[in-house]
Structure formats: C-alpha cells, structure tokens
Design an enzyme around this catalytic site. Structure first.
Site, PDB file in Angstrom:
ATOM      1  N   GLY A 362       0.838  -1.193   0.000  1.00  0.00           N
ATOM      2  CA  GLY A 362       0.000   0.000   0.000  1.00  0.00           C
ATOM      3  C   GLY A 362       0.870   1.239   0.000  1.00  0.00           C
ATOM      4  O   GLY A 362       2.077   1.165  -0.260  1.00  0.00           O
ATOM      5  N   ASP A 475      11.585 -10.194   6.285  1.00  0.00           N
ATOM      6  CA  ASP A 475      11.751  -9.459   5.025  1.00  0.00           C
ATOM      7  C   ASP A 475      12.864  -8.423   5.159  1.00  0.00           C
ATOM      8  O   ASP A 475      12.665  -7.229   4.886  1.00  0.00           O
ATOM      9  CB  ASP A 475      10.441  -8.808   4.597  1.00  0.00           C
ATOM     10  CG  ASP A 475      10.415  -8.508   3.099  1.00  0.00           C
ATOM     11  OD1 ASP A 475      11.285  -9.035   2.374  1.00  0.00           O
ATOM     12  OD2 ASP A 475       9.527  -7.751   2.672  1.00  0.00           O
TER      13      ASP A 475
END
Ligand SMILES: *[C@@H]1O[C@H](CO)[C@@H](O)[C@H](O)[C@H]1NC(C)=O
Ligand SMILES: *[C@@H]1O[C@H](CO)[C@@H](O)[C@H](O)[C@H]1NC(C)=O
Length: 673
Positions: A362, A475
C-alpha cells in the site's frame, strides 16, 4: 368570449346613451362598493384595479391622478325646481399607503369641480387641483375636502396629518388634525392618515343650514356623532350649475399610493353608508411590511434549515469520512489506537504531496500530528476481510511494544472499512535502498554503511533474542531499512514479521519474503526461522558492502548471483574486488573483509552453519574472530545461475519491477497485499 364582451360593452354604451337625458333626475345618488371603468372618468395616473379598487396615484414621484363621477351633477340651480340643489351627502373609504413609512405625500381631495379635466400644469403639492398662480382665484369654483399628508408652507398647512376644507384655494378655510370622535370614550382620538389602513370620511352639506360637516373615522367605527370639521359656508357663491364630483390625488418628492375603496353619494338626501366588508382591500403597507417580515422570517427559517441540513450533511459526511471500525476486543489496545480523523488531518487528507512511497502493501504517507507536532509515517494497508484481523492487530500491538533504537517505532494503528492504517515514527532519510542505488550525492561512506549494518544487526538481535517473544522479521532487505536524521539504520516494515513463542518454529505453508533474500530451506519447506532471517541479513550485508542487489542481471552470467560472485572473488583471494566501486577503495579493509565473509557465512545453505544474530553482532563488534570459510561454492547461496535467470525472467514479466517484489505470503496481511 371576446364577442361576448364586445356586445356587452355595446349594450352598456347604448344604455348610457339612452339614459343620459335622465341622469340629472335619477343618477344623483350612487353607491360604489368598488369601481367599474364605466363609473368614472379617469385622468392622470388614476386606474381601476380588477378587484374594483380605485388607485389615484402609485407611489412614484410627481404623479397626479383624477377620478370623477362620469356625469356632471346640477348644483347651483334653482330653476330646476330642486329646493336643495346645493345640498349633498357623501361618504367614501380611502387608504393612503406611504412609500417609505411614515413619510408619504401628498394626499387625496374630494372635489366638486366645474370640469373633470384639470389642467396638466396643476401642481402636485396643490393636490393636483391647480397651480400656484391660480390659487385663490374666484374663477376656480371648486370645493375640496383635503386629506393632506404633507405640511405645505405655501398653503399654510397646520401639519402633515390633517383634514381641511378648501374653497377655490388650497389654503384651507378650516382644517383639523386627523382625529375622530369616539362616542364611547367621549373624546377625540387621533388617527394617522398615512397608516395605510382604510378610513372612512363623511361629507355632508345642508343648504338650508349652510353647514358643511366633515367626519372622519376608522372603518371599524360607526360614523361618529361629532364631525371633525363643521363649517358654515354658502356654497352658492362658489359652485356653478353643473359640477363634477370626484377625487384628486398627487405625489411629490415623497409619495404614497392613494386608494379609494368605495364611494357613496347622494344629491337628494342622506348618502347610504358604505359597508366596509364589501369593499376591495388596498395592498396595505402594514400588510406588505408584515409580508416583508414574513418573507424575512421565511428566509431566516429557510437559511436556518439549510444551515442545519448542511451542518447535518457535513456531520454525516465527516462521520462517514472519519468513520472507523472499532470492536470490543480492541478496547485493550486503546492507547495504540489512533483516530482516523487525526491521521487524516496529519496527512492532509492523504494528500499526494505527502506520499512517501508506494509498495506492494500500500501507500506510505508522511504526516504531522497536530496535537504533539510529531512527524509520523502512515502506512495505508487495504484489507478486504475481517478475517485474521484480531490476530493481526494483536501482533501489531505486540510490535508496538517493541522498543529498540534500531527498529522503526510503531506508534499505533487505526482500522477502517477495508483499510488498516499503521502509524510509525517518521524517518526523514527514507530507505537505505535509495542511498545504495541512488545518485552520488546520496552515496554513503564506509563508516556510515558499517554503522548501519551494526545497527540493523542489533535490531534483529533484539527481535530474535532480547524480547519476550521471538520475532521473525522475514523481510530484511535494504528497502526495509530506514534511515533517521543522523543516518542511523532502523529496521522497518514488520508487515511480514510473525511472532512465535520462544523455541517454537513458525510453520508456514507459503513462502514469505523477497527473492534473493530467501534461504534455500525456506523456499523448500516454507518454514521461517531465525536462521532464515540470518540468511536474509547475510544477503543484506553483501548488498551494503558491494552496492548491488542479491540477484541482478550482469554482463557475466557468474555475476548474476551476488553470493556466487563474492564467493568467486574470495576463492581467487581477492574478496575486496567485490566491494562497492562507489566507495573507491575508501574503507577499513578489515571491516570490509569481515562484512563480506560474514555475508557469505550467513548465506550458508545449511542453516545450522549460519551464525546466530548474537554471533554476528559479536563479530561485527570485533569481540570474536571469524571462522575460516568452507571452500565448496555450492554450499553458499541457494540458486544456480539457471535458476536465478528463470526467477529473474518470471519476476520481470509479472512485476516488471525487478527483484524487490515480495512473493505471496501467508501473513494475515495477505488480504491486503
Ligand atoms: C406609476 O405610474 C406611472 C404612470 O402610470 C408609471 O410610469 C410608473 O412606472 C408607476 N410606478 C410604479 C412604481 O408602479
Ligand atoms: C348660484 O346661483 C345664484 C342664483 O341663481 C346666483 O346668484 C349665483 O351667482 C350662482 N353662483 C355662482 C358661483 O355662479
């Protein structure tokens, strides 16, 4: 219809033609409850309204209007055999509606005049009856009862609200301020001619007594017993044989609408009194004032209603605009909950100008909280379902409790329909990736890079070992390392992080992370562990030291995979060849060697051989010595060249964005990603 009217008109005309010779004898009394065009001779501005109202003047300035009974009447004649030829009795109802209350002008005069055509040069301040040079001349032969609403000094008026008797002159022979005698109260009560209210005036002349009585009253009062004016006068000296009876009115610089509502006249006896209820009504000033008031009131009410509606609409829209989803289970997270309104305002309504970046998850917006003036970064993650939201928020909150100077602080969150907003500390320098692959101006020297590596390592160590739970970041990569104002590295984006109890191994069914940073066992088993984080950290270390991505298309096939290339350099005994050329050899050799070798070691294909983050930290701090690296190339990294090329191809075709795109994940954020 038209022919009907025409023939009616013809009949009426015929009737009058035939009747004219009989007029004097029979038409010497009449009563008009409202008027018809055929009743009167009109002149000047006088006109008859459709409802029968006679309007002598409108409220324009300098207007004169006359209206006379259509036939002359016999007055000063004895030859006709009428003994009372001069006697008459009349009453009429009038209304004077001033233009700008309480000022109006000039007034109305009931007139007995030799002609119904009064010269055009008659002055309006002489009530339209004559001009000053003729005033007082005996040739005038008129009697007028004036209802005067201005005080004319030239005619010696007593005030601007009086009734007067005028003979041949507008200088009244007698006048009185407008009052009426109340029979009940036994006293005079003053009235305002300019009130706009209909008023009744009676004029009676008795030839025998030579007495002229003028009586005024409001229309709701019977004719008072006492007249306002009572004057002895011999009209035979003034009135001619044939006279017209009617009205004159005039306006000057100040103006009124002058109306006659009804008129009763009798030349041979007492005139019948008018029934006010049968008369047309003038458009009353008070009424129009009332109407104005009403209009103003209606306008005010309308405005208020509109305001209320607009306010309500704004309120509803704002409610909608700022609507959030807040469920009971969230109450315990109260302190971490941000109101959408505050976030909305902080980010200037998620303005494009505040957009910091956009990723698969997003958009990230910069914002300033108005209450504390702190800068924040707001990550807007869309989610479709409530599923897993509770767990996710729990995770978020847990992470909000993580406190480490090398972790981007999560301040709180907000939930809306289809949207999750995560509020973080704002990192003014953005992501490390920009510095590594940006232009020269943003190039980082070795000191800064080494400090960032140590910082991120300590942040990751905290996540792995120093907090109450083991937090896997899952990540780690340069784009997820953010730099604060002093270029300190902070690990951000816990979107993929999963919590698990100490000692437990997170079972995942799908691979999470970014290609190039994924440990080989993770791609095979899907199991994320601290070792897989270490593997990613190794790739990240090499990335920082070499200034290139873990997998990147290069001129030579053996350069595609960074780990392989660095390993190749090491095997040749020239590991420093792998260092970022942008550093131009400006680095601490020992540190560079350490970082490159440690990067390789962390990339070991066997998880157990990889150092823990604590060991990594100790090595970076120089508190331990690095073990000798194994020499088989296949044990480092996870891809063959062929595999890497395939991955590159597939990624390029589907994302066209290079290697940073995340593969799908089993995170609860799935729905939003
Ligand atoms: C008043 O009457 C005159 C003459 O008929 C006309 O010119 C004028 O427009 C009227 N004024 C108003 C306010 O009706
Ligand atoms: C009115 O009539 C009388 C008698 O006929 C006459 O003497 C008198 O002059 C007349 N008045 C006027 C103003 O003509």
């Amino acid at each position: 219809m038209a022919t009907g009217l025409t023939s009616l008109h013809f009949l009426i005309t015929l009737y009058f033609i035939l009747k004219v010779p009989l007029m004097f004898a029979q038409d010497d009394h009449f009563i008009y409850n409202g008027f018809h065009q055929d009743n009167l001779l009109l002149d000047g501005t006088a006109r008859i309204h459709p409802d029968g109202l006679l309007q002598l003047t409108n409220n324009s300035q300098q207007q004169v209007g006359h209206a006379f009974f259509r036939l002359p009447l016999k007055f000063n004649t004895s030859s006709s055999g009428l003994t009372q030829a001069l006697s008459f009795s009349t009453n009429f109802v009038f209304a004077i509606v001033p233009q700008t209350p309480p000022i109006g002008g000039h007034g109305i005069a009931f007139t007995i005049s030799p002609s119904w055509k009064i010269p055009n040069d008659s002055y309006s301040n002489y009530l339209g009856l004559l001009n000053p040079s003729d005033d007082g001349l005996s040739k005038n032969h008129f009697l007028a009862i004036e209802l005067d609403t201005t005080k004319g000094p030239e005619v010696q008026d007593k005030d601007d609200n009086h009734v007067g008797i005028d003979v041949n002159s507008l200088k009244s022979i007698e006048s009185a301020t407008a009052t009426y005698f109340s029979d009940q109260e036994g006293k005079n009560i003053s009235v305002e001619l300019l009130s706009g209210n209909p008023m009744h005036l009676w004029i009676d002349y008795n030839e025998t007594e030579k007495l002229l009585n003028v009586t005024l009253s409001p229309t709701d009062i019977q004719k008072p017993n006492r007249p306002l004016l009572s004057t002895r006068i011999d009209l035979s000296q003034y009135l001619l044989k044939s006279m017209y009876v009617g009205f004159s009115a005039a306006t000057s610089a100040v103006a009124s609408d002058h109306y006659i509502l009804g008129w009763s006249f009798n030349k041979s006896g007492q005139a019948q009194s008018l029934d006010v209820s049968k008369l047309p009504q003038p458009p009353r000033q008070r009424k129009s004032k009332d109407r104005q008031g009403q209009i103003i009131m209606i306008l005010i009410i309308a405005v208020v209603i509109v305001l209320i509606l607009v306010t309500a609409a704004i309120f509803v829209l704002r409610r909608k605009k700022y609507a959030e989803i807040l469920e009971d289970w969230e109450s315990e997270y109260g302190p971490h909950r941000f109101s959408y309104k505050n976030i909305y305002k902080a980010t200037k309504g998620f303005s494009d100008k505040e957009l910091l970046g956009e990723g698969g998850f997003g958009k990230v917006y910069k914002g300033t909280l108005h209450s504390s003036n702190t800068q924040i970064a707001v990550k807007k993650v869309s989610h479709d379902s409530k599923q897993g939201m509770k767990e996710f928020v729990a995770e978020i909150i847990s992470m909000g409790r993580l406190r480490h100077r090398n972790l981007v602080q999560l301040l709180g969150y907000c939930r809306r329909k289809g949207e999750l907003l995560l509020v973080y500390d704002y990192m003014p320098n953005g992501s490390l990736e920009k510095f590594l692959y940006g232009n020269e101006r943003t190039n980082l020297n070795w000191l800064q890079r080494f400090r960032i590596l140590k910082g991120v390592a300590s942040g990751l160590l905290y996540l792995h070992e120093e907090w109450e739970q083991v937090v896997l970041h899952r990540d780690i990569k340069s784009s997820n390392v953010l730099l604060d104002a002093e270029l300190n590295g902070k690990l951000g984006d816990f979107g993929l992080a999963r919590l698990c109890e100490h000692g437990a191994i997170l079972e995942t069914t799908r691979v999470a992370g970014t290609v190039g940073y994924l440990a080989p066992e993770l791609t095979k088993t899907g199991r994320a562990t601290t070792y897989t984080d270490v593997f990613a950290f190794g790739a990240f270390m090499l990335e920082v030291a070499c200034g290139r991505k873990p997998i990147e298309i290069r001129g030579l096939p053996e350069e595609v995979i960074l780990v392989d290339w660095v390993f190749g350099c090491w095997r040749k005994g020239a590991i420093l060849d792998a260092s970022d050329p942008k550093l131009e050899g400006n680095y601490v050799v020992k540190e560079m060697e350490l970082v490159l070798k440690l990067g390789l070691l962390c990339s070991h294909s066997t998880p157990a051989v990889r150092p823990s983050m604590r060991e990594v930290m100790q090595l970076l701090d120089g508190d331990a010595d690095l073990q000798e690296l194994p020499h088989e190339s296949t044990i480092f990294g996870n891809f063959t060249n062929v595999e890497a090329s395939e991955i590159l191809l597939s990624i390029n075709s589907s994302f066209d964005k290079g290697l940073t795109a995340s593969s799908s994940t089993d995170s609860v954020l799935d729905s939003g990603r």
